[in-house]
Motif scaffolding. Structure first.
Motif, PDB file in Angstrom:
ATOM      1  N   PRO A  48       0.829  -1.207   0.000  1.00  0.00           N
ATOM      2  CA  PRO A  48       0.000   0.000   0.000  1.00  0.00           C
ATOM      3  C   PRO A  48       0.868   1.264   0.000  1.00  0.00           C
ATOM      4  O   PRO A  48       2.058   1.214   0.298  1.00  0.00           O
ATOM      5  N   ALA A  49       0.252   2.383  -0.340  1.00  0.00           N
ATOM      6  CA  ALA A  49       0.943   3.672  -0.236  1.00  0.00           C
ATOM      7  C   ALA A  49       1.291   3.905   1.222  1.00  0.00           C
ATOM      8  O   ALA A  49       0.590   3.459   2.129  1.00  0.00           O
ATOM      9  N   ARG A  50       2.396   4.575   1.453  1.00  0.00           N
ATOM     10  CA  ARG A  50       2.790   4.876   2.836  1.00  0.00           C
ATOM     11  C   ARG A  50       3.524   6.208   2.863  1.00  0.00           C
ATOM     12  O   ARG A  50       4.069   6.655   1.862  1.00  0.00           O
ATOM     13  N   SER A  51       3.524   6.807   4.031  1.00  0.00           N
ATOM     14  CA  SER A  51       4.235   8.073   4.184  1.00  0.00           C
ATOM     15  C   SER A  51       4.812   8.140   5.589  1.00  0.00           C
ATOM     16  O   SER A  51       4.383   7.412   6.486  1.00  0.00           O
ATOM     17  N   PHE A  52       5.779   9.014   5.735  1.00  0.00           N
ATOM     18  CA  PHE A  52       6.474   9.157   7.012  1.00  0.00           C
ATOM     19  C   PHE A  52       7.004  10.565   7.106  1.00  0.00           C
ATOM     20  O   PHE A  52       7.402  11.153   6.104  1.00  0.00           O
ATOM     21  N   SER A  53       7.011  11.112   8.292  1.00  0.00           N
ATOM     22  CA  SER A  53       7.638  12.413   8.494  1.00  0.00           C
ATOM     23  C   SER A  53       8.298  12.455   9.862  1.00  0.00           C
ATOM     24  O   SER A  53       7.875  11.777  10.793  1.00  0.00           O
ATOM     25  N   ALA A  54       9.370  13.222   9.961  1.00  0.00           N
ATOM     26  CA  ALA A  54      10.126  13.342  11.208  1.00  0.00           C
ATOM     27  C   ALA A  54      11.011  14.573  11.147  1.00  0.00           C
ATOM     28  O   ALA A  54      11.305  15.085  10.072  1.00  0.00           O
ATOM     29  N   ALA A  55      11.430  15.019  12.301  1.00  0.00           N
ATOM     30  CA  ALA A  55      12.469  16.049  12.369  1.00  0.00           C
ATOM     31  C   ALA A  55      13.801  15.330  12.193  1.00  0.00           C
ATOM     32  O   ALA A  55      13.932  14.156  12.549  1.00  0.00           O
ATOM     33  N   PHE A  56      14.778  16.011  11.622  1.00  0.00           N
ATOM     34  CA  PHE A  56      16.079  15.376  11.456  1.00  0.00           C
ATOM     35  C   PHE A  56      17.198  16.328  11.855  1.00  0.00           C
ATOM     36  O   PHE A  56      17.062  17.544  11.768  1.00  0.00           O
ATOM     37  N   GLU A  57      18.291  15.725  12.309  1.00  0.00           N
ATOM     38  CA  GLU A  57      19.541  16.430  12.570  1.00  0.00           C
ATOM     39  C   GLU A  57      20.631  15.635  11.889  1.00  0.00           C
ATOM     40  O   GLU A  57      20.851  14.475  12.206  1.00  0.00           O
ATOM     41  N   GLY A 154      14.872  27.163   1.788  1.00  0.00           N
ATOM     42  CA  GLY A 154      15.124  25.994   2.631  1.00  0.00           C
ATOM     43  C   GLY A 154      14.298  24.778   2.262  1.00  0.00           C
ATOM     44  O   GLY A 154      14.150  23.860   3.066  1.00  0.00           O
ATOM     45  N   VAL A 155      13.745  24.729   1.039  1.00  0.00           N
ATOM     46  CA  VAL A 155      12.902  23.611   0.613  1.00  0.00           C
ATOM     47  C   VAL A 155      13.583  22.844  -0.514  1.00  0.00           C
ATOM     48  O   VAL A 155      14.015  23.435  -1.500  1.00  0.00           O
ATOM     49  N   LEU A 156      13.675  21.523  -0.362  1.00  0.00           N
ATOM     50  CA  LEU A 156      14.202  20.642  -1.390  1.00  0.00           C
ATOM     51  C   LEU A 156      13.171  19.552  -1.650  1.00  0.00           C
ATOM     52  O   LEU A 156      12.591  19.012  -0.711  1.00  0.00           O
ATOM     53  N   VAL A 157      12.941  19.263  -2.936  1.00  0.00           N
ATOM     54  CA  VAL A 157      12.026  18.191  -3.312  1.00  0.00           C
ATOM     55  C   VAL A 157      12.786  17.235  -4.221  1.00  0.00           C
ATOM     56  O   VAL A 157      13.405  17.664  -5.195  1.00  0.00           O
ATOM     57  N   ALA A 158      12.752  15.945  -3.896  1.00  0.00           N
ATOM     58  CA  ALA A 158      13.384  14.912  -4.715  1.00  0.00           C
ATOM     59  C   ALA A 158      12.306  13.902  -5.088  1.00  0.00           C
ATOM     60  O   ALA A 158      11.521  13.484  -4.233  1.00  0.00           O
ATOM     61  N   GLN A 159      12.282  13.512  -6.353  1.00  0.00           N
ATOM     62  CA  GLN A 159      11.266  12.574  -6.833  1.00  0.00           C
ATOM     63  C   GLN A 159      11.915  11.495  -7.665  1.00  0.00           C
ATOM     64  O   GLN A 159      12.739  11.784  -8.537  1.00  0.00           O
ATOM     65  N   ARG A 160      11.530  10.240  -7.389  1.00  0.00           N
ATOM     66  CA  ARG A 160      11.979   9.118  -8.209  1.00  0.00           C
ATOM     67  C   ARG A 160      10.773   8.598  -8.980  1.00  0.00           C
ATOM     68  O   ARG A 160       9.833   8.084  -8.386  1.00  0.00           O
ATOM     69  N   PRO A 161      10.788   8.730 -10.313  1.00  0.00           N
ATOM     70  CA  PRO A 161       9.624   8.312 -11.084  1.00  0.00           C
ATOM     71  C   PRO A 161       9.506   6.797 -11.292  1.00  0.00           C
ATOM     72  O   PRO A 161       8.425   6.317 -11.602  1.00  0.00           O
ATOM     73  N   GLN A 162      10.586   6.017 -11.112  1.00  0.00           N
ATOM     74  CA  GLN A 162      10.503   4.565 -11.282  1.00  0.00           C
ATOM     75  C   GLN A 162       9.648   3.968 -10.171  1.00  0.00           C
ATOM     76  O   GLN A 162       9.598   4.496  -9.060  1.00  0.00           O
ATOM     77  N   LEU A 163       9.044   2.824 -10.463  1.00  0.00           N
ATOM     78  CA  LEU A 163       8.202   2.155  -9.479  1.00  0.00           C
ATOM     79  C   LEU A 163       9.040   1.466  -8.421  1.00  0.00           C
ATOM     80  O   LEU A 163      10.050   0.860  -8.753  1.00  0.00           O
ATOM     81  N   PRO A 164       8.668   1.539  -7.170  1.00  0.00           N
ATOM     82  CA  PRO A 164       7.597   2.398  -6.681  1.00  0.00           C
ATOM     83  C   PRO A 164       8.044   3.864  -6.661  1.00  0.00           C
ATOM     84  O   PRO A 164       9.179   4.168  -6.302  1.00  0.00           O
ATOM     85  N   VAL A 165       7.139   4.735  -7.058  1.00  0.00           N
ATOM     86  CA  VAL A 165       7.430   6.164  -7.081  1.00  0.00           C
ATOM     87  C   VAL A 165       7.631   6.643  -5.643  1.00  0.00           C
ATOM     88  O   VAL A 165       6.840   6.323  -4.754  1.00  0.00           O
ATOM     89  N   ILE A 166       8.718   7.393  -5.440  1.00  0.00           N
ATOM     90  CA  ILE A 166       9.034   7.903  -4.105  1.00  0.00           C
ATOM     91  C   ILE A 166       9.227   9.409  -4.190  1.00  0.00           C
ATOM     92  O   ILE A 166       9.891   9.899  -5.104  1.00  0.00           O
ATOM     93  N   GLY A 167       8.649  10.131  -3.254  1.00  0.00           N
ATOM     94  CA  GLY A 167       8.838  11.571  -3.155  1.00  0.00           C
ATOM     95  C   GLY A 167       9.400  11.934  -1.796  1.00  0.00           C
ATOM     96  O   GLY A 167       8.976  11.395  -0.777  1.00  0.00           O
ATOM     97  N   VAL A 168      10.383  12.808  -1.790  1.00  0.00           N
ATOM     98  CA  VAL A 168      10.994  13.276  -0.543  1.00  0.00           C
ATOM     99  C   VAL A 168      10.918  14.793  -0.543  1.00  0.00           C
ATOM    100  O   VAL A 168      11.266  15.442  -1.521  1.00  0.00           O
ATOM    101  N   ARG A 169      10.442  15.346   0.551  1.00  0.00           N
ATOM    102  CA  ARG A 169      10.378  16.801   0.708  1.00  0.00           C
ATOM    103  C   ARG A 169      11.084  17.155   2.010  1.00  0.00           C
ATOM    104  O   ARG A 169      10.736  16.639   3.065  1.00  0.00           O
TER     105      ARG A 169
END
Length: 176
Positions: A48-57, A154-169
């Motif tokens: 299934p689709a999934r998402s995750f978010s967190a603060a990072f250092e 301060g915003v970066l967006v990375a996208q991988r179009p190959q399956l499974p498609v992954i987006g990172v913001r």
């Protein structure tokens, strides 16, 4: 095993991969970054689709460094440390070892994620370990499109179009 793979899929890309409670801005140096990271993986086959978010250092470089991921409530979700020839990921499930960040991601996710490259991308620059194609608003590298059109904010967006498609913001606490 499927639950562990899902947890790893959520945590490891976030290694790099943060949204959550506001944090006081931290000083940003060429080798230290902090902010929020969000990862979305589209549904693929029986996953299934999934998402995750967190603060990072993030401290260090693609060759040597550490990363800490924190929940919106301040709980440490994961810590990663790496140096040439070794990468370690600590979670509540224990510690996982790999020869590199990318090898660790392949072991945990079943496919390689360009985590070493992502560290450089978070600094707004291509990784030196692979060819790059420059674009008007960013670049493409390792099958990923890196959008730097809002990097000054301060915003970066990375996208991988190959399956499974992954987006990172990523949203850095302090714009470069």
């Amino acid at each position: 095993m499927k639950r562990r793979r899902w947890l790893a899929a959520a945590l490891l890309p976030a290694v790099l991969l943060a949204a959550g409670c506001a944090q006081a801005p931290r000083a940003s140096t060429p080798e230290a970054l902090a902010g929020r990271l969000a990862v979305q993986v589209e549904a693929f086959n029986d996953s299934p689709a999934r998402s995750f978010s967190a603060a990072f250092e993030l401290q260090g470089t693609a060759e040597r460094g550490s990363l800490q991921l924190t929940s919106p409530l301040g709980t440490v979700l994961a810590r990663a440390r790496w140096l040439p020839g070794e990468a370690r990921l600590q979670t509540s499930q224990g510690e996982t070892l790999g020869a590199s960040l990318d090898a660790l991601s392949e072991r945990m996710l079943g496919e390689s994620m360009p985590l070493a490259a992502l560290i450089e991308w978070l600094h707004g620059r291509p990784w030196t370990g692979a060819p790059v194609q420059r674009l008007p608003d960013g670049f493409e590298q390792l099958g990923w499109r890196i959008d730097l059109s809002r990097f000054g904010e301060g915003v970066l967006v990375a996208q991988r179009p190959q399956l499974p498609v992954i987006g990172v913001r990523a949203r850095l606490d302090q714009a470069p």
